[in-house]
Design a protein around this motif. Sequence first.
Motif, mmCIF file in Angstrom:
data_model
loop_
_atom_site.group_PDB
_atom_site.id
_atom_site.type_symbol
_atom_site.label_atom_id
_atom_site.label_comp_id
_atom_site.label_asym_id
_atom_site.label_seq_id
_atom_site.Cartn_x
_atom_site.Cartn_y
_atom_site.Cartn_z
ATOM 1 N N LYS A 162 32.486 79.341 24.030
ATOM 2 C CA LYS A 162 33.418 80.123 24.845
ATOM 3 C C LYS A 162 32.729 80.640 26.102
ATOM 4 O O LYS A 162 33.270 80.566 27.215
ATOM 5 C CB LYS A 162 33.997 81.281 24.045
ATOM 6 C CG LYS A 162 35.152 81.984 24.756
ATOM 7 C CD LYS A 162 36.121 82.601 23.772
ATOM 8 C CE LYS A 162 37.419 83.009 24.461
ATOM 9 N NZ LYS A 162 38.455 83.453 23.506
ATOM 10 N N GLY A 163 31.504 81.161 25.927
ATOM 11 C CA GLY A 163 30.759 81.652 27.089
ATOM 12 C C GLY A 163 30.439 80.550 28.068
ATOM 13 O O GLY A 163 30.537 80.717 29.286
ATOM 14 N N LYS A 164 30.063 79.379 27.550
ATOM 15 C CA LYS A 164 29.724 78.239 28.406
ATOM 16 C C LYS A 164 30.936 77.790 29.210
ATOM 17 O O LYS A 164 30.829 77.523 30.413
ATOM 18 C CB LYS A 164 29.198 77.091 27.538
ATOM 19 C CG LYS A 164 28.802 75.848 28.329
ATOM 20 C CD LYS A 164 28.205 74.790 27.419
ATOM 21 C CE LYS A 164 27.770 73.569 28.238
ATOM 22 N NZ LYS A 164 27.102 72.550 27.401
ATOM 23 N N ILE A 165 32.080 77.709 28.566
ATOM 24 C CA ILE A 165 33.299 77.278 29.252
ATOM 25 C C ILE A 165 33.705 78.284 30.323
ATOM 26 O O ILE A 165 34.060 77.913 31.447
ATOM 27 C CB ILE A 165 34.443 77.073 28.232
ATOM 28 C CG1 ILE A 165 34.129 75.882 27.324
ATOM 29 C CG2 ILE A 165 35.774 76.854 28.956
ATOM 30 C CD1 ILE A 165 35.041 75.759 26.120
ATOM 31 N N LEU A 166 33.624 79.559 30.005
ATOM 32 C CA LEU A 166 33.988 80.601 30.977
ATOM 33 C C LEU A 166 33.034 80.611 32.171
ATOM 34 O O LEU A 166 33.428 80.940 33.294
ATOM 35 C CB LEU A 166 33.972 81.977 30.301
ATOM 36 C CG LEU A 166 35.121 82.289 29.345
ATOM 37 C CD1 LEU A 166 34.808 83.555 28.542
ATOM 38 C CD2 LEU A 166 36.430 82.465 30.108
ATOM 39 N N ASP A 167 31.786 80.230 31.932
ATOM 40 C CA ASP A 167 30.754 80.346 32.961
ATOM 41 C C ASP A 167 30.728 79.166 33.928
ATOM 42 O O ASP A 167 29.940 79.147 34.858
ATOM 43 C CB ASP A 167 29.378 80.485 32.289
ATOM 44 C CG ASP A 167 28.293 80.880 33.273
ATOM 45 O OD1 ASP A 167 28.501 81.848 34.021
ATOM 46 O OD2 ASP A 167 27.249 80.207 33.301
ATOM 47 N N VAL A 168 31.590 78.166 33.746
ATOM 48 C CA VAL A 168 31.512 76.958 34.562
ATOM 49 C C VAL A 168 31.905 77.198 36.015
ATOM 50 O O VAL A 168 31.465 76.469 36.911
ATOM 51 C CB VAL A 168 32.390 75.841 33.944
ATOM 52 C CG1 VAL A 168 33.874 76.105 34.188
ATOM 53 C CG2 VAL A 168 31.993 74.473 34.489
ATOM 54 N N VAL A 169 32.711 78.208 36.282
ATOM 55 C CA VAL A 169 33.138 78.495 37.656
ATOM 56 C C VAL A 169 32.008 79.187 38.423
ATOM 57 O O VAL A 169 31.124 79.790 37.825
ATOM 58 C CB VAL A 169 34.413 79.370 37.672
ATOM 59 C CG1 VAL A 169 35.597 78.588 37.127
ATOM 60 C CG2 VAL A 169 34.214 80.643 36.873
ATOM 61 N N LYS B 120 31.190 86.020 35.527
ATOM 62 C CA LYS B 120 32.218 86.544 34.632
ATOM 63 C C LYS B 120 31.556 87.316 33.503
ATOM 64 O O LYS B 120 30.761 86.752 32.745
ATOM 65 C CB LYS B 120 33.081 85.408 34.069
ATOM 66 C CG LYS B 120 34.047 84.806 35.073
ATOM 67 C CD LYS B 120 35.095 83.951 34.385
ATOM 68 C CE LYS B 120 36.174 83.497 35.363
ATOM 69 N NZ LYS B 120 37.259 82.750 34.678
ATOM 70 N N LYS B 121 31.903 88.589 33.399
ATOM 71 C CA LYS B 121 31.303 89.427 32.358
ATOM 72 C C LYS B 121 31.643 88.909 30.962
ATOM 73 O O LYS B 121 30.815 88.962 30.040
ATOM 74 C CB LYS B 121 31.750 90.873 32.501
ATOM 75 C CG LYS B 121 31.032 91.825 31.547
ATOM 76 C CD LYS B 121 31.450 93.264 31.741
ATOM 77 C CE LYS B 121 30.621 94.184 30.858
ATOM 78 N NZ LYS B 121 30.706 93.836 29.426
ATOM 79 N N ASP B 122 32.862 88.390 30.784
ATOM 80 C CA ASP B 122 33.248 87.852 29.486
ATOM 81 C C ASP B 122 32.298 86.732 29.068
ATOM 82 O O ASP B 122 31.936 86.627 27.889
ATOM 83 C CB ASP B 122 34.684 87.317 29.533
ATOM 84 C CG ASP B 122 35.721 88.426 29.510
ATOM 85 O OD1 ASP B 122 35.318 89.592 29.300
ATOM 86 O OD2 ASP B 122 36.911 88.129 29.702
ATOM 87 N N ALA B 123 31.910 85.899 30.018
ATOM 88 C CA ALA B 123 30.989 84.806 29.715
ATOM 89 C C ALA B 123 29.654 85.354 29.232
ATOM 90 O O ALA B 123 29.096 84.886 28.230
ATOM 91 C CB ALA B 123 30.797 83.928 30.949
ATOM 92 N N GLU B 124 29.121 86.359 29.947
ATOM 93 C CA GLU B 124 27.846 86.951 29.541
ATOM 94 C C GLU B 124 27.945 87.581 28.157
ATOM 95 O O GLU B 124 27.033 87.437 27.324
ATOM 96 C CB GLU B 124 27.403 88.007 30.558
ATOM 97 C CG GLU B 124 26.053 88.617 30.212
ATOM 98 C CD GLU B 124 25.608 89.709 31.170
ATOM 99 O OE1 GLU B 124 24.572 90.337 30.888
ATOM 100 O OE2 GLU B 124 26.295 89.932 32.196
#
Length: 421
Positions: free
Chosen positions: A75-82, A86-90
């Motif tokens: 989930k973090g990896k997918i969120l961090d692609v942009v 993104k705090k959610d990614a961290e």
Amino acid sequence: MSNQTMENVEEDIWARATKAADELYQLKDTFFPANPDDKVAKLQNESDLALKLLDSVPPEQRRLPMQRATYEYLKGKILDVVPEYKKDAEDHLSKAVKLNPSIADAWLCLGGCIWKKGDLPAAKNCFNLALSKGPNKKILCQLSMLERRMAHDTENPTELVEESIQHAKEAITLDVKDGYSWYNLGNACLTNFFVSGAWDHSKLLQSLKAYQNAEKDEIMKSNPDLYYNCATVNKYLENYERALSGFEAAALRDPSLNAAEEVQTIVNLLDKIENLLKGHAKVKRVASLASTLAAAKLGSSHKRVTVDLLSEGLNKAVAVVGKVLFLVKHESVTPLYYVVCDTNQTCFVLSVYGIHDDAIKEGDQLILLEPSYHLVDFSWKGKGYQFKSIRVDFLEQVLVNGKVLPPQQLLRSSIYAQHKP
């Protein structure tokens, strides 16, 4: 449904989610539209689809610590692609490494995410912590990149750049065939060239060798930055044809790069040199200027020769006497270019690195010791370029009006801010 069937379904869901995340990053590394905003929009759209797939994993299949760690990591990896932080990614990636510290890619993503936030020391600590659990070429490459970025914010970046080179070499020792690791080393050596004042060509040659090794990897042949950075090296090595071809290849692969502008800058320089050599260099004053050079005293044991007698590369124990006809004004900071004539009235181009721009002026008499000679001879887009060239890298290589240049004319200031490989 049997237990075996249930296990197969569970494995299939996790495999599909993992594949979606991997494909998302493949898109990031290979999709280069003319408008960078189109890439961001596509990544966001594909990221949303990948998250839906991941969240389709039933809650009962992510209760165990290992399952939970995998879920948080993906989930973090997918969120961090942009591109933006993104705090959610961290948060998700932090949970993943706590639940399962052995997921190396989770550490890699977490360090990159913290980097985006702007906390570079914390990102470095993250990478170092990950490496303390075992060697990893991807994390070493990322750490090497981070150290080069951190060098931008320090008054003396040399130490960090040397660390970057060392970590790049460590990554290669783990997989000598990995093109990205070689590419990263090439970038580190190129950065070292800029940090040290853009004069030491040995650093360029080290960078070029690393890029050539990177090109052996089929995956790297689609990387526009490899072509761009390799072209940059060739530009400073004055391999103009290779530089033009490289920048053109980079522009074709990623239109958002300023590679097309680099092509035009080099062509403008070559056209200006050609015009000066073919036009102004034929005026009557060339003969009178050249005649004054015969009386020039070398003041050393070097043998006096003309440009026509030079061999390709470094010419030891010889000296060329010349008169500066013109300063060639161009768009780049370094090197400085001059049109010079020798005692035979042969005009050539002199490129000067690491010396202040007021050290040599039009009309000055020069004695070039142990000159590094190169014959430029190639065609580009149907137009031919041919001229003789001498390069000067050190104060000791040139006498101006019979005098050694004073130490204050030495220029080793960094032009790192203009180049961030």
